[in-house]
Design an enzyme around this catalytic site. Structure first.
Site, PDB file in Angstrom:
ATOM      1  N   LYS A  31      37.771  34.192 101.560  1.00  0.00           N
ATOM      2  CA  LYS A  31      39.102  34.559 101.056  1.00  0.00           C
ATOM      3  C   LYS A  31      39.068  35.212  99.669  1.00  0.00           C
ATOM      4  CE  LYS A  31      41.611  31.039 103.662  1.00  0.00           C
ATOM      5  NZ  LYS A  31      42.618  29.958 103.632  1.00  0.00           N
ATOM      6  N   ASN A  86      44.288  35.916 102.713  1.00  0.00           N
ATOM      7  CA  ASN A  86      43.997  35.465 104.085  1.00  0.00           C
ATOM      8  C   ASN A  86      44.536  36.411 105.145  1.00  0.00           C
ATOM      9  OD1 ASN A  86      46.741  34.932 104.077  1.00  0.00           O
ATOM     10  ND2 ASN A  86      46.534  32.962 105.122  1.00  0.00           N
ATOM     11  N   ASP A 119      49.109  31.285 102.889  1.00  0.00           N
ATOM     12  CA  ASP A 119      48.859  29.834 102.962  1.00  0.00           C
ATOM     13  C   ASP A 119      49.945  29.032 102.244  1.00  0.00           C
ATOM     14  OD1 ASP A 119      46.508  29.976 104.444  1.00  0.00           O
ATOM     15  OD2 ASP A 119      45.261  30.205 102.668  1.00  0.00           O
ATOM     16  N   THR A 161      37.556  17.169  88.133  1.00  0.00           N
ATOM     17  CA  THR A 161      37.119  17.920  86.949  1.00  0.00           C
ATOM     18  C   THR A 161      38.387  18.438  86.264  1.00  0.00           C
ATOM     19  OG1 THR A 161      35.254  18.661  88.315  1.00  0.00           O
ATOM     20  CG2 THR A 161      35.557  19.762  86.190  1.00  0.00           C
TER      21      THR A 161
HETATM   22  P1  ATR Z   1      38.927  24.722  98.453  1.00  0.00           P
HETATM   23  O1  ATR Z   1      38.809  26.220  98.538  1.00  0.00           O
HETATM   24  O2  ATR Z   1      39.055  24.031  99.775  1.00  0.00           O
HETATM   25  O3  ATR Z   1      39.992  24.302  97.501  1.00  0.00           O
HETATM   26  P2  ATR Z   1      36.970  24.153  96.443  1.00  0.00           P
HETATM   27  O4  ATR Z   1      37.394  25.344  95.667  1.00  0.00           O
HETATM   28  O5  ATR Z   1      35.512  23.845  96.586  1.00  0.00           O
HETATM   29  O6  ATR Z   1      37.501  24.224  97.924  1.00  0.00           O
HETATM   30  O7  ATR Z   1      37.739  22.876  95.816  1.00  0.00           O
HETATM   31  C1  ATR Z   1      37.565  21.588  96.310  1.00  0.00           C
HETATM   32  C2  ATR Z   1      38.475  20.646  95.554  1.00  0.00           C
HETATM   33  O8  ATR Z   1      38.334  19.328  96.086  1.00  0.00           O
HETATM   34  C3  ATR Z   1      38.178  20.539  94.077  1.00  0.00           C
HETATM   35  O9  ATR Z   1      39.375  20.280  93.390  1.00  0.00           O
HETATM   36  C4  ATR Z   1      37.241  19.341  94.040  1.00  0.00           C
HETATM   37  O10 ATR Z   1      37.185  18.678  92.780  1.00  0.00           O
HETATM   38  P3  ATR Z   1      36.248  19.271  91.597  1.00  0.00           P
HETATM   39  O11 ATR Z   1      36.994  20.455  91.034  1.00  0.00           O
HETATM   40  O12 ATR Z   1      36.133  18.159  90.632  1.00  0.00           O
HETATM   41  O13 ATR Z   1      34.942  19.652  92.245  1.00  0.00           O
HETATM   42  C5  ATR Z   1      37.902  18.454  95.053  1.00  0.00           C
HETATM   43  N1  ATR Z   1      37.014  17.428  95.625  1.00  0.00           N
HETATM   44  C6  ATR Z   1      36.008  17.631  96.507  1.00  0.00           C
HETATM   45  N2  ATR Z   1      35.422  16.460  96.852  1.00  0.00           N
HETATM   46  C7  ATR Z   1      36.076  15.480  96.148  1.00  0.00           C
HETATM   47  C8  ATR Z   1      35.965  14.071  96.079  1.00  0.00           C
HETATM   48  N3  ATR Z   1      35.037  13.411  96.786  1.00  0.00           N
HETATM   49  N4  ATR Z   1      36.821  13.400  95.271  1.00  0.00           N
HETATM   50  C9  ATR Z   1      37.748  14.048  94.545  1.00  0.00           C
HETATM   51  N5  ATR Z   1      37.913  15.404  94.581  1.00  0.00           N
HETATM   52  C10 ATR Z   1      37.094  16.111  95.371  1.00  0.00           C
END
Ligand code: ATR
Length: 272
Positions: A66, A87, A103, A154
């Site tokens: 995307k 998308n 989305d 984060t």
């Molecule tokens: P997407 O495109 O699906 O949003 P991404 O950009 O990789 O995928 O983002 C994933 C999100 O899920 C992020 O906010 C991530 O937190 P971080 O920014 O701290 O990495 C969050 N995330 C993934 N696994 C997690 C977990 N086990 N607990 C809490 N947050 C999680």
């Protein structure tokens, strides 16, 4: 001649989009075919170019392309511009590649139209700060919620998203351990559910009035919604409706007619 459409992703075999668009086409009497194309991870651009060069009319783009689609577009809608991801692709009369992101709009339509949840004035919590969340913020803020809090593992990434909306005073970022008080609506946009994980959330954010929405879906209740249910949430919704509504938005952009979504949603629910 039958117009050609497709979804591009990697992997893409699991995509429900061909089924959804086939039903939309029948319901609205459109002469079109919609397939799934798996692009090589390093071959998104040539795949898109080849599709349009052989007369294809429109593409949906899914994981992980995307952001690459966003970069490739010569023209983007305002929504796509802020979302940083595209998308839905098509070529305009001059042959320029255009992109939209449906989305966020799909999520809001599912919440407000299908589930009749009013967001105006509400206290909304969004979990996560990745690409999925970035795509929903502008349509969410357009519903005029009282407050939107973004909580992320984060915290700096949540701050970066808040910075995309300068002057919006009812949007703020927090870390999970700063979460306090009850929310009317909690939207899970983390990918934690994919791994069966749950962010560390205090149960006080959920009350018997709270509606939760997991942007994920599956045949079973998601880990996040199961947790919210155990905290006594009012309603726990999953992202299948968002999937169908974003598809309807893309279909409307391509074909100029917006399909009804209820029958398709019922069909997909029945499939499990
Ligand atoms: P997407 O495109 O699906 O949003 P991404 O950009 O990789 O995928 O983002 C994933 C999100 O899920 C992020 O906010 C991530 O937190 P971080 O920014 O701290 O990495 C969050 N995330 C993934 N696994 C997690 C977990 N086990 N607990 C809490 N947050 C999680």
């Amino acid at each position: 001649m039958t117009d050609l459409y497709a979804v591009v992703g990697h992997p893409v075999g699991h995509s429900k989009s061909p089924k959804i668009h086939a039903q939309f086409a029948v319901a609205t009497a459109q002469d079109m075919e919609y397939t799934a194309i798996q692009a090589p991870l390093d071959g998104f651009v040539p795949t898109v170019t080849a599709f349009f060069d052989r007369g294809g009319k429109g593409l949906n783009v899914t994981v992980p392309f995307k952001q690459e689609a966003w970069k490739l577009c010569q023209i983007r809608t305002a929504g796509a511009e802020t979302a940083g991801a595209v998308n839905t692709l098509w070529r305009d009369a001059e042959g320029r590649l255009c992109g939209d992101n449906t989305d966020g709009c799909g999520l809001i339509r599912d919440i407000t139209c299908n589930h009749q949840v009013v967001l105006v004035g509400k206290r909304v919590l969004v979990l996560g700060a990745g690409g999925a969340v970035r795509g929903i913020l502008q349509p969410l803020l357009a519903e005029l919620p009282g407050e939107v809090v973004i909580a992320n593992r984060t915290p700096g990434k949540a701050e970066t998203l808040v910075d995309l909306f300068p002057g919006v005073t009812n949007l703020r970022a927090v870390a999970f351990d700063q979460l306090a008080g009850a929310f009317d609506v909690v939207i899970n946009g983390t990918s934690a559910s994919l791994a069966g994980d749950l962010p560390p959330l205090p149960s006080e954010i959920i009350t018997s009035q709270t509606v939760t929405y997991d942007m994920m879906y599956g045949s079973d209740v998601t880990v996040f919604n199961a947790w919210a249910q155990s905290c006594g949430a009012n309603r726990c919704l999953d992202g299948l409706g968002m999937l169908v509504e974003q598809a309807a938005e893309a279909f409307a952009r391509w074909r100029g007619v917006r399909p009804e979504t209820q029958d398709v949603l019922a069909f997909l629910r029945a499939l499990g």
